[in-house]
Design a protein around this motif. Structure first.
Motif, PDB file in Angstrom:
ATOM      1  N   ALA A 204       0.817  -1.210   0.000  1.00  0.00           N
ATOM      2  CA  ALA A 204       0.000   0.000   0.000  1.00  0.00           C
ATOM      3  C   ALA A 204       0.853   1.262   0.000  1.00  0.00           C
ATOM      4  N   LYS A 205       1.990   1.232   0.720  1.00  0.00           N
ATOM      5  CA  LYS A 205       2.834   2.425   0.793  1.00  0.00           C
ATOM      6  C   LYS A 205       3.445   2.766  -0.563  1.00  0.00           C
ATOM      7  N   GLN A 206       3.615   1.755  -1.406  1.00  0.00           N
ATOM      8  CA  GLN A 206       4.134   2.012  -2.752  1.00  0.00           C
ATOM      9  C   GLN A 206       3.068   2.680  -3.615  1.00  0.00           C
ATOM     10  N   THR A 207       1.820   2.232  -3.477  1.00  0.00           N
ATOM     11  CA  THR A 207       0.717   2.870  -4.196  1.00  0.00           C
ATOM     12  C   THR A 207       0.585   4.326  -3.778  1.00  0.00           C
ATOM     13  N   ILE A 208       0.697   4.571  -2.471  1.00  0.00           N
ATOM     14  CA  ILE A 208       0.626   5.944  -1.960  1.00  0.00           C
ATOM     15  C   ILE A 208       1.751   6.787  -2.543  1.00  0.00           C
ATOM     16  N   ALA A 209       2.937   6.199  -2.666  1.00  0.00           N
ATOM     17  CA  ALA A 209       4.078   6.928  -3.230  1.00  0.00           C
ATOM     18  C   ALA A 209       3.810   7.320  -4.678  1.00  0.00           C
ATOM     19  N   VAL A 211       0.866   7.763  -6.141  1.00  0.00           N
ATOM     20  CA  VAL A 211      -0.167   8.809  -6.156  1.00  0.00           C
ATOM     21  C   VAL A 211       0.427  10.158  -5.792  1.00  0.00           C
ATOM     22  N   ARG A 212       1.248  10.193  -4.750  1.00  0.00           N
ATOM     23  CA  ARG A 212       1.845  11.461  -4.306  1.00  0.00           C
ATOM     24  C   ARG A 212       2.794  12.030  -5.350  1.00  0.00           C
ATOM     25  N   CYS A 213       3.531  11.153  -6.039  1.00  0.00           N
ATOM     26  CA  CYS A 213       4.453  11.621  -7.076  1.00  0.00           C
ATOM     27  C   CYS A 213       3.694  12.174  -8.284  1.00  0.00           C
ATOM     28  N   VAL A 214       2.613  11.499  -8.661  1.00  0.00           N
ATOM     29  CA  VAL A 214       1.789  11.993  -9.769  1.00  0.00           C
ATOM     30  C   VAL A 214       1.250  13.379  -9.435  1.00  0.00           C
ATOM     31  N   GLU A 215       0.747  13.542  -8.221  1.00  0.00           N
ATOM     32  CA  GLU A 215       0.226  14.840  -7.791  1.00  0.00           C
ATOM     33  C   GLU A 215       1.323  15.898  -7.797  1.00  0.00           C
ATOM     34  N   ALA A 216       2.529  15.503  -7.404  1.00  0.00           N
ATOM     35  CA  ALA A 216       3.634  16.457  -7.324  1.00  0.00           C
ATOM     36  C   ALA A 216       4.115  16.906  -8.699  1.00  0.00           C
ATOM     37  N   MET A 236      10.696   9.309   1.466  1.00  0.00           N
ATOM     38  CA  MET A 236       9.653   8.344   1.810  1.00  0.00           C
ATOM     39  C   MET A 236      10.279   7.043   2.291  1.00  0.00           C
ATOM     40  N   GLU A 237       9.601   6.369   3.167  1.00  0.00           N
ATOM     41  CA  GLU A 237      10.065   5.076   3.666  1.00  0.00           C
ATOM     42  C   GLU A 237       9.490   3.967   2.799  1.00  0.00           C
TER      43      GLU A 237
END
Length: 238
Positions: A204-209, A211-216, A236-237
């Motif tokens: 899940a933390k990879q999916t979050i990463a 999403v956050r990168c796309v937004e950035a 990010m961890e």
């Protein structure tokens, strides 16, 4: 280099396999009459925005600031099944009207053997018909090979949204983001030009990463460049 165009302005789009995306239309013009008539189809802009084309100049489109996707034939989209009508499914692709998907518009589909889609099923599909006076139509196979080639139901994963401009950037093989993310951890991604991205990772933390990168990186967001994204990922961890 992109140039700004206004509605009604002619566009120098010419190619033996010309494909027009959003914001462009062909006009049928006939000069003369009878046997001496000459017909040609100039391309004009239908909305204001930046005129873009692919590297080989076969595909042209106008990048506007519209938040809503305008379907164009041959484009790949991510849709969500919203209902069923007879033998067809209704699919939300983020346009003004839902799209229609024939139950046989899949590789190897027959009346006795067709996908068991449900409301909420996520699809990667191709726009087969787009006209301002008709609802768009979809199909889940390559038009030339009749093979799935990645089209069809997307099981599991997570769907996020981005600007229409960002989705086209991600579809450019030269864009840095997806290769950069793929070098950090395994992932499967499907990008629709309708501003939707399907992501599948092991954690899940990879999916979050992702999403956050796309937004950035999104021009409507942080517009981060590659150097800043690498630093962002390093914090990010993962």
């Amino acid at each position: 280099m992109s140039s700004f165009v206004m509605p009604g302005e002619r566009v120098p789009a010419q190619h033996v396999n010309l494909k027009l995306g959003p914001g462009l239309s062909e006009l049928s013009v006939v000069r003369g009459s009878g046997k001496g008539s000459i017909s040609h189809q100039p391309v004009v802009a239908t909305r204001a925005g930046l005129l873009n084309h692919s590297s080989n100049r076969s595909k042209w489109w106008v990048e506007g600031n519209s938040r809503r996707y305008v379907p164009a034939a041959q484009e790949s989209v991510i849709g969500v099944v919203s209902g069923r009508s007879g033998e067809n499914w209704r699919v939300d692709i983020g346009a003004a009207h839902p799209a229609s998907l024939d139950g046989l518009a899949f590789e190897g589909a027959t009346k006795r053997n067709r996908p068991n889609l449900k409301v909420g099923s996520v699809l990667y599909a191709r726009v087969s018909l787009a006209h301002k006076d008709m609802e768009p139509e979809l199909e889940c196979f390559d038009a030339q090979t009749r093979k799935a080639d990645g089209f069809g139901e997307l099981k599991g994963g997570f769907v996020t949204h981005c600007s229409l401009q960002m989705s086209r950037l991600l579809l450019d093989p030269k864009h840095f983001l997806l290769p950069l993310l793929g070098s950090r951890f395994p992932l499967d991604v499907a990008v629709g030009v309708n501003g939707r991205i399907w992501i599948s990772t092991k954690e899940a933390k990879q999916t979050i990463a992702v999403v956050r990168c796309v937004e950035a990186v999104d021009p409507d967001g942080g517009s981060m460049d590659e150097t800043r994204v690498k630093k962002f990922l390093g914090e990010m961890e993962l």
